[in-house]
Design a protein around this motif. Structure first.
Motif, PDB file in Angstrom:
ATOM      1  N   UNK A   1      10.578  13.180  88.919  1.00  0.00           N
ATOM      2  CA  UNK A   1       9.563  12.772  88.130  1.00  0.00           C
ATOM      3  C   UNK A   1       8.585  13.174  87.228  1.00  0.00           C
ATOM      4  N   UNK A   2       8.549  13.101  85.866  1.00  0.00           N
ATOM      5  CA  UNK A   2       7.478  13.620  84.773  1.00  0.00           C
ATOM      6  C   UNK A   2       7.928  14.377  84.384  1.00  0.00           C
ATOM      7  N   UNK A   3       7.880  14.735  83.398  1.00  0.00           N
ATOM      8  CA  UNK A   3       7.766  15.371  82.278  1.00  0.00           C
ATOM      9  C   UNK A   3       8.420  17.105  83.023  1.00  0.00           C
ATOM     10  N   UNK A   4       9.002  18.181  82.554  1.00  0.00           N
ATOM     11  CA  UNK A   4       9.350  19.325  83.037  1.00  0.00           C
ATOM     12  C   UNK A   4       9.935  20.189  81.725  1.00  0.00           C
ATOM     13  N   UNK A   5      10.453  21.377  82.120  1.00  0.00           N
ATOM     14  CA  UNK A   5      11.520  21.844  81.127  1.00  0.00           C
ATOM     15  C   UNK A   5      12.871  20.904  81.242  1.00  0.00           C
ATOM     16  N   UNK A   6      12.903  20.671  81.946  1.00  0.00           N
ATOM     17  CA  UNK A   6      14.765  19.477  82.052  1.00  0.00           C
ATOM     18  C   UNK A   6      15.156  19.074  82.963  1.00  0.00           C
TER      19      UNK A   6
END
Length: 463
Positions: free
Chosen positions: A14-19
């Motif tokens: 969960x959370x923002x990331x590259x992919x």
């Protein structure tokens, strides 16, 4: 318990990331995504694509492009769940993730429950129950040893050993049951000597698996090690040396550490959780007294105790030290105790010789310079029986499996006793059925909704 609908969940963290990876599973997974997927290759339909293929395109809703994605297609039965599965690799923005998930929820998907993808894999025969539980252990593994055990169990190492024993026992059980149908003829279809050999072999394997839990449990959960001793003997310095960082405050003032400090490192692939405790002494300081009380609580919880003392003070405190060591040994006779003389860089060879004579198995250390730290870590590893791990033997790490093995062992002992006393086949069959039941509990031949609910509730949502 039936699962006919199509589920969706975020499969990556969960959370923002590259992919980010969004997973769907169910009869309509491919068709639901296909209706909103526009390939970079014109007129390509996901429904017509072969299994285990990846396609570049865009997720679109009413002409609005949500994101450029890679869509992986896995068709039943050759997928993780045994159903049609789609995995969408999108950009890792939280907004994009939620837009895609909400789109497909509106189109008939349902949010997956915790562990539901793996639950479906179990229900569809892709994994047995012990393998499914190993998936959760693999995700949670944080050192080499726990990873290795989880991989072995996920590949079926443990379940195949149990399944083989269960099959052999089941064959003999069938012969015993057959004898009951011909009770009036007084015949024996099951060779009692061969059956006794089988029971002895099962007893040996079960005992080995049960004994392995002591090792498996500490490998899976880490080994708590309490560092104790008088104030200002270098406990915090030792913790910093083991962790290779300034984790604990160090000063010349006695009683600096007033609360327990914990941190974990991996040594030889095994997780050790070191607990730096407040120095043990008589004090009127209220806060320090609370810290000392917590020290004894941590010794209770620890599986290994390191007693540290200042080598320079040994001449004047040797009698007190021996009394303290005896107290710990008497109170915790089952806990391994490592006695360490610290600040060895400040004493001469004569005192070192006296230390080694007066306290057998003492370990010499200078936490400040690092001398003896490697020998200490090797000693800690020696306390853990990792031979089975090196030999790739099956190690039990799951308490549910351990409990079922204990019950199966008890029933097998009843079977063994029945054979020795020559009890009737009908009574023998009861104990055999019970042993088979407990074997089946491990791999999932015997199960119920409550058991499955308890197991898979501990999984993450996307697995």
């Amino acid at each position: 318990m039936t699962y006919q609908d199509t589920i969706i969940a975020l499969a990556s963290a969960a959370g923002s990331g590259a992919i980010a990876v969004i997973r769907l599973s169910g009869n309509e997974a491919i068709s639901i995504v296909d209706a909103h997927f526009k390939s970079v290759v014109s007129n390509k339909s996901l429904i017509n694509q072969q299994t285990h293929t990846i396609h570049l395109g865009h997720i679109i809703e009413k002409g609005r492009v949500i994101d450029e994605v890679l869509v992986s297609v896995f068709k039943n039965p050759n997928s993780y769940t045994g159903e049609d599965v789609i995995e969408i690799s999108c950009h890792g923005s939280n907004y994009i993730q939620q837009e895609i998930i909400q789109l497909f929820l509106r189109k008939g998907c349902r949010m997956a429950n915790a562990g539901e993808f793996t639950l479906r894999a179990f229900l569809n025969g892709k994994l047995d129950l012990s393998q499914a539980e190993a998936v959760a252990d693999l995700i949670a593994s944080d050192n080499e040893a726990s990873h290795q055990i989880a991989m072995q169990q996920m590949r079926g190492g443990f379940s195949s050993e149990i399944a083989k024993l269960r099959e052999e026992l089941l064959n003999f059980a069938s012969l015993i049951e057959l004898e009951l149908d011909f009770a009036e003829e007084d015949v024996e279809f099951a060779d009692r000597s061969q059956f006794k050999d089988l029971v002895d072999r099962i007893t040996f394997v079960l005992k080995r698996l049960i004994d392995s839990f002591a090792v498996g449990n500490v490998i899976k959960n880490g080994i708590p090690v309490a560092i104790v001793g008088e104030p200002n003997v270098g406990k915090s310095t030792l913790l910093n040396a083991l962790l290779n960082e300034e984790r604990a405050i160090v000063s010349e003032i006695a009683g600096t550490t007033r609360d327990t400090i914990e941190d974990e490192i991996s040594i030889g692939g095994i997780g050790f959780r070191f607990i730096d405790t407040a120095g043990i002494r008589d004090t009127e300081d209220v806060v320090e007294t609370i810290g000392i009380k917590k020290t004894f609580e941590k010794i209770d919880q620890a599986q290994v105790v390191i007693y540290l003392f200042d080598a320079h003070d040994f001449k004047v405190k040797s009698s007190v030290l021996k009394v303290e060591l005896e107290k710990i040994k008497n109170k915790y006779p089952q806990k391994p105790l490592l006695v360490i003389a610290n600040k060895i860089d400040k004493v001469d060879d004569i005192l070192i010789s006296k230390l080694q004579i007066d306290i057998p198995d003492i370990k010499l250390l200078s936490a400040k310079t690092g001398f003896g730290v490697e020998q200490l870590t090797n000693s800690l590893l020696d306390l853990i029986n990792t031979g089975a791990l090196r030999n790739n033997e099956t190690i039990v790490t799951n308490s549910r499996h351990y409990d079922a093995l204990l019950k199966a062992f008890e029933e097998i002992q009843n079977v063994k006793g029945g054979l020795e006393t020559g009890i009737s086949g009908d009574l023998l069959a009861i104990d055999i059925r019970q042993a088979l039941y407990h074997f089946g509990e491990i791999t999932g031949e015997i199960t119920n909704d409550d058991l499955l609910g308890n197991i898979f509730a501990n999984f993450c949502i996307g697995k």
